[in-house]
Design an enzyme around this catalytic site. Structure first.
Site, mmCIF file in Angstrom:
data_model
loop_
_atom_site.group_PDB
_atom_site.id
_atom_site.type_symbol
_atom_site.label_atom_id
_atom_site.label_comp_id
_atom_site.label_asym_id
_atom_site.label_seq_id
_atom_site.Cartn_x
_atom_site.Cartn_y
_atom_site.Cartn_z
ATOM 1 N N ASP A 61 0.837 -1.192 0.000
ATOM 2 C CA ASP A 61 0.000 0.000 0.000
ATOM 3 C C ASP A 61 0.878 1.250 0.000
ATOM 4 O O ASP A 61 1.941 1.262 -0.625
ATOM 5 C CB ASP A 61 -0.922 -0.043 1.226
ATOM 6 C CG ASP A 61 -2.251 0.645 1.007
ATOM 7 O OD1 ASP A 61 -2.267 1.878 0.902
ATOM 8 O OD2 ASP A 61 -3.286 -0.051 0.948
ATOM 9 N N HIS A 94 -3.487 5.969 3.962
ATOM 10 C CA HIS A 94 -4.295 4.835 3.513
ATOM 11 C C HIS A 94 -3.741 3.505 4.007
ATOM 12 O O HIS A 94 -4.470 2.685 4.579
ATOM 13 C CB HIS A 94 -4.378 4.837 1.985
ATOM 14 C CG HIS A 94 -5.300 3.796 1.433
ATOM 15 N ND1 HIS A 94 -4.878 2.532 1.093
ATOM 16 C CD2 HIS A 94 -6.626 3.834 1.169
ATOM 17 C CE1 HIS A 94 -5.905 1.834 0.635
ATOM 18 N NE2 HIS A 94 -6.983 2.599 0.679
ATOM 19 N N SER A 246 -11.442 -0.941 -0.417
ATOM 20 C CA SER A 246 -10.144 -1.055 0.262
ATOM 21 C C SER A 246 -10.338 -1.527 1.698
ATOM 22 O O SER A 246 -9.668 -2.446 2.168
ATOM 23 C CB SER A 246 -9.424 0.292 0.267
ATOM 24 O OG SER A 246 -8.900 0.614 -0.984
#
Length: 375
Positions: A61, A94, A246
């Site tokens: 990520d 994120h 996600s």
């Protein structure tokens, strides 16, 4: 009066500490209370069977930043954005959010709690702010080499031969790979790499257990999990709220870690089959393009006699007093990308590689139109 003054001083000091670390001025237990997916999935009951101990989950990520709720749970990883770094840099938040959904341990009843709080996270940074080439294939290879038993890919875009080869290597190494299916309106069908037959493609549900508006549909969809207004850890020591596939994929990665911890002799295909066969059927009977095999049923998946089990219950509606939601969770979106979409990965320099590989679908991509569990 003395006690009052002492209480005020303690509160000020606590607030100063949080501010210094970048945490928002909210009580930690308020974070746990807003993690509606924990009650929906009956995580407390699931943790009586497994907490993910002994399992490493690779988070490919935007990196994983330091956070009190992840202290001691994040291993030294690697960084394909800044060569030589250890994956602990996260400029978008994120990756830190995905890591928190998988393995945050909070502090007692305070802070964020992950699905597998005793699992370890291997951070592999391939995304920065904005659109860039991302070495997903080499990242998967690295995760396998470092012993990850579960790989989380809360990202999407195009595909290349290196990624296809890496997925095959992960399969041979008995690793479970989970990926986000894709978000509307930027995508309209299950995206790469989630549509590969050896990757579990995860879509998102809302608080009522129904398909979230942001979640795509498609024949390659495998499983659904909570993915709307999901509270988790953020870079800087604070918390963030995300909506998208996600988040759902990270939750399923945590579920896979619980199963692999409880049943260490269970192969990767068996873990996937357990997740799919115990899912709560939704939509059209059986496997369908909107729900795949159904909605994750954590307790049933961990049962020694797996069956459909009691379905997760709908979560209460969001309170009007809830902390305002930050930008929906996305994988390091470029400035011109629609909020809530999954970050495209321009692998090999051009998104058109998907089109070029179109003629090789039968040999390489093997997009699934399944009537049973995935192969």
């Amino acid at each position: 009066m003395t006690r009052f003054i002492a209480a005020v001083v303690a509160a000020v000091l606590a607030g100063s500490s949080a501010a210094a670390y970048g945490a928002p001025a909210i009580a930690a237990d308020a974070v746990r209370n807003k993690q509606w997916h924990l009650k929906y999935l009956k995580v407390e009951e699931a943790h009586r069977s497994s907490t993910g101990k002994g399992i490493t989950v690779a988070v490919i990520d935007s990196g994983v930043a330091g956070h009190p709720d992840l202290a001691g749970s994040v291993l030294d990883g690697t960084d394909f954005v800044k060569r030589g770094a250890d994956g602990r840099t996260d400029r978008s938040g994120h990756g830190t959010g995905m890591a928190g959904l998988i393995a945050a341990h909070g502090n007692g009843n305070n802070g964020a709690l992950g699905i597998a709080p005793d699992a370890k996270v291997l951070p592999i940074r391939v995304l920065d702010r904005g659109r860039r080439n991302a070495e997903v294939g080499p990242a998967i290879d690295y995760a396998v080499k470092k012993g990850a038993k579960v790989i989380n890919l809360s990202l999407g875009g195009s595909i290349d031969p290196a990624t296809l080869s890496a997925v095959e290597e992960a399969k041979a190494a008995d690793v479970v790979i989970i990926a986000s299916a894709g978000n509307k309106p930027a995508e309209f069908d299950v995206i790469a790499p989630a549509f590969l037959k050896d990757i579990v493609a995860v879509g998102a549900t809302n608080r009522s257990g129904e398909k979230a508006d942001v979640s795509v549909s498609g024949a390659a969809l495998d499983l659904m999990a909570p993915g709307e207004d999901i509270e988790s850890t953020d870079a800087g020591g604070g918390y963030r709220v995300g909506t998208g596939t996600s988040d759902a994929a990270a939750i399923v990665s945590g579920a896979a870690a619980l199963i692999r911890s409880k049943y260490p002799d269970m192969s990767a295909p068996e873990v996937v089959a357990r997740l799919e066969s115990t899912a709560t059927d939704k939509g059209a009977p059986g496997v369908d393009k909107d729900y795949g095999h159904g909605v994750l049923n954590l307790v049933a998946a961990l049962s020694d006699s797996p069956g459909s089990g009691p379905a997760p219950s709908a979560a209460p509606s969001a309170s009007a007093s809830s902390t305002p939601t930050v930008a929906p969770t996305v994988a390091a979106p470029p400035d011109n990308e629609l909020a809530g979409s999954t970050t495209p990965l321009i692998v090999g320099g051009i998104a058109a590689v998907v089109v070029l590989l179109g003629g090789l679908v039968g040999a390489f991509l093997l997009v699934r139109r399944r009537s049973g569990s995935s192969g």
